[in-house]
Design a protein around this motif. Structure first.
Motif, short mmCIF file in Angstrom:
data_model
loop_
_atom_site.label_atom_id
_atom_site.label_comp_id
_atom_site.label_asym_id
_atom_site.label_seq_id
_atom_site.Cartn_x
_atom_site.Cartn_y
_atom_site.Cartn_z
N ALA A 28 -4.72 -3.54 1.48
CA ALA A 28 -6.32 -3.93 2.35
C ALA A 28 -7.68 -3.55 2.75
CB ALA A 28 -4.74 -3.53 3.69
N THR A 29 -7.27 -2.14 2.14
CA THR A 29 -8.12 -1.82 1.82
C THR A 29 -9.39 -2.73 1.13
OG1 THR A 29 -8.15 -0.33 0.47
CG2 THR A 29 -7.47 0.07 2.48
N GLN A 30 -9.06 -3.15 0.25
CA GLN A 30 -10.40 -3.86 -0.31
C GLN A 30 -10.76 -5.16 -0.10
OE1 GLN A 30 -7.89 -3.45 -4.21
NE2 GLN A 30 -9.00 -2.60 -5.11
N ALA A 31 -9.39 -5.89 1.15
CA ALA A 31 -9.43 -6.92 0.95
C ALA A 31 -10.08 -7.10 2.55
CB ALA A 31 -7.61 -7.76 1.03
N PHE A 32 -10.31 -6.48 3.29
CA PHE A 32 -11.00 -6.13 4.85
C PHE A 32 -12.83 -5.79 4.44
CE2 PHE A 32 -6.59 -6.89 5.93
CZ PHE A 32 -6.69 -7.95 6.54
N GLY A 33 -12.50 -4.52 2.83
CA GLY A 33 -13.60 -4.43 2.85
C GLY A 33 -14.32 -2.90 3.19
N LEU A 34 -12.84 -2.11 3.40
CA LEU A 34 -13.00 -1.28 4.21
C LEU A 34 -12.84 0.38 3.44
CD1 LEU A 34 -10.05 -1.12 6.27
CD2 LEU A 34 -12.34 -1.40 7.45
N ASP A 35 -14.02 1.04 3.26
CA ASP A 35 -14.04 2.08 2.55
C ASP A 35 -14.49 3.62 2.85
OD1 ASP A 35 -14.37 3.35 0.23
OD2 ASP A 35 -16.54 3.21 0.18
N PRO A 36 -13.57 4.46 3.45
CA PRO A 36 -13.70 5.22 4.29
C PRO A 36 -13.65 6.41 4.27
CG PRO A 36 -11.00 4.81 4.42
CD PRO A 36 -11.58 3.13 3.56
N GLY A 37 -13.60 6.51 2.22
CA GLY A 37 -13.63 8.11 1.89
C GLY A 37 -13.65 7.79 0.78
N ARG A 38 -13.87 8.86 -0.57
CA ARG A 38 -13.53 9.15 -1.95
C ARG A 38 -11.66 9.04 -2.48
NH1 ARG A 38 -16.28 14.08 -4.56
NH2 ARG A 38 -17.97 13.14 -3.92
N ALA A 39 -11.21 9.08 -1.28
CA ALA A 39 -10.16 8.82 -1.53
C ALA A 39 -9.22 8.02 -2.05
CB ALA A 39 -8.89 10.20 -0.70
N THR A 40 -10.07 6.92 -0.59
CA THR A 40 -9.70 4.75 -0.71
C THR A 40 -10.86 4.84 -2.30
OG1 THR A 40 -9.52 5.43 1.39
CG2 THR A 40 -9.90 3.27 0.45
N ALA A 41 -12.08 5.65 -2.33
CA ALA A 41 -12.50 4.89 -3.39
C ALA A 41 -11.40 4.60 -4.57
CB ALA A 41 -13.69 5.13 -3.75
N VAL A 42 -11.25 5.70 -4.95
CA VAL A 42 -10.59 6.41 -6.02
C VAL A 42 -9.06 6.15 -6.03
CG1 VAL A 42 -9.13 8.55 -7.73
CG2 VAL A 42 -10.71 8.61 -6.14
N VAL A 69 12.21 -5.39 0.94
CA VAL A 69 11.26 -4.89 -0.27
C VAL A 69 10.52 -5.82 -0.70
CG1 VAL A 69 11.24 -2.53 -1.72
CG2 VAL A 69 12.90 -2.31 0.58
N ALA A 70 11.79 -6.40 -1.91
CA ALA A 70 11.50 -7.43 -2.24
C ALA A 70 9.59 -8.41 -1.43
CB ALA A 70 12.47 -8.55 -2.97
N ALA A 71 10.71 -8.68 -0.60
CA ALA A 71 9.79 -9.89 -0.58
C ALA A 71 8.25 -9.13 0.05
CB ALA A 71 9.77 -10.63 1.00
N VAL A 72 8.29 -8.18 0.47
CA VAL A 72 7.38 -7.60 0.98
C VAL A 72 6.11 -7.25 -0.07
CG1 VAL A 72 6.04 -5.47 2.22
CG2 VAL A 72 7.79 -6.37 3.23
N GLY A 73 6.97 -6.62 -1.55
CA GLY A 73 6.27 -6.29 -2.87
C GLY A 73 6.31 -7.32 -3.66
N ALA A 74 6.76 -8.61 -3.03
CA ALA A 74 6.16 -9.80 -3.63
C ALA A 74 4.63 -10.36 -2.86
CB ALA A 74 7.16 -10.85 -3.54
N TRP A 75 4.74 -10.36 -1.63
CA TRP A 75 3.14 -10.36 -0.95
C TRP A 75 2.21 -9.18 -0.97
CZ3 TRP A 75 1.80 -14.41 0.55
CH2 TRP A 75 2.55 -15.73 1.02
N ALA A 76 3.03 -8.16 -1.36
CA ALA A 76 1.73 -6.98 -1.75
C ALA A 76 0.91 -7.33 -3.71
CB ALA A 76 2.02 -5.74 -2.31
N GLY A 77 2.00 -7.97 -4.62
CA GLY A 77 1.36 -8.51 -6.02
C GLY A 77 0.88 -9.52 -6.19
N ILE A 78 0.99 -10.32 -4.91
CA ILE A 78 0.19 -12.20 -4.52
C ILE A 78 -1.02 -11.61 -4.62
CG2 ILE A 78 0.21 -14.20 -3.68
CD1 ILE A 78 2.95 -14.17 -3.34
N GLY A 79 -1.10 -10.35 -3.69
CA GLY A 79 -2.02 -10.63 -3.21
C GLY A 79 -3.03 -9.32 -4.66
N GLY A 80 -2.85 -8.60 -4.59
CA GLY A 80 -3.36 -8.36 -5.95
C GLY A 80 -4.16 -9.10 -6.76
N PHE A 81 -2.98 -9.85 -7.60
CA PHE A 81 -3.31 -10.48 -8.25
C PHE A 81 -4.87 -12.04 -7.64
CE2 PHE A 81 0.47 -10.77 -10.40
CZ PHE A 81 0.18 -10.11 -11.50
#
Length: 113
Positions: A28-42, A69-81
């Protein structure tokens, strides 16, 4: 014996939710262009590994019939792709002309605090 298996089941489910939530939050931080700090960048640099980590979590969720869990994880995986698509399929850059001079580029990050 039933009490132990119930505790193990709850711990596994909690672990699955934590992994899915962490990977989803980083995506979500990548999708919305959020960069709150070094930990997020890592964490964002580790995105491919996080998406790969979702595969066994999703397999466990389906095997245990944790459909949420499977549904939310699948959506996160699709978002990653979806976020990785520009890396895999680069934009339509023209091919260099035949006989063009090659350019070598070297980059070194020397920032140290």
């Amino acid at each position: 014996m039933d009490l132990v298996s119930d505790r193990v089941d709850r711990l596994l489910r909690l672990g699955a939710w934590l992994i899915v939530g962490a990977v989803g939050l980083v995506l979500a931080t990548q999708a919305f262009g959020l960069d709150p700090g070094r930990a997020t960048a890592v964490a964002q640099t580790l995105t491919p590994y996080g998406v790969l980590l979702l595969v066994p979590v999703l397999a466990l969720a389906v095997a245990r019939r944790w459909w949420r869990v499977a549904a939310v994880g699948a959506w996160a995986g699709i978002g990653g792709f979806v976020l990785a698509t520009p890396l895999v399929l680069p934009s339509g850059q023209p091919d260099p002309r035949q006989g063009a001079d090659a350019v070598d580029i070297a980059v070194v990050n020397l920032l140290y605090e």
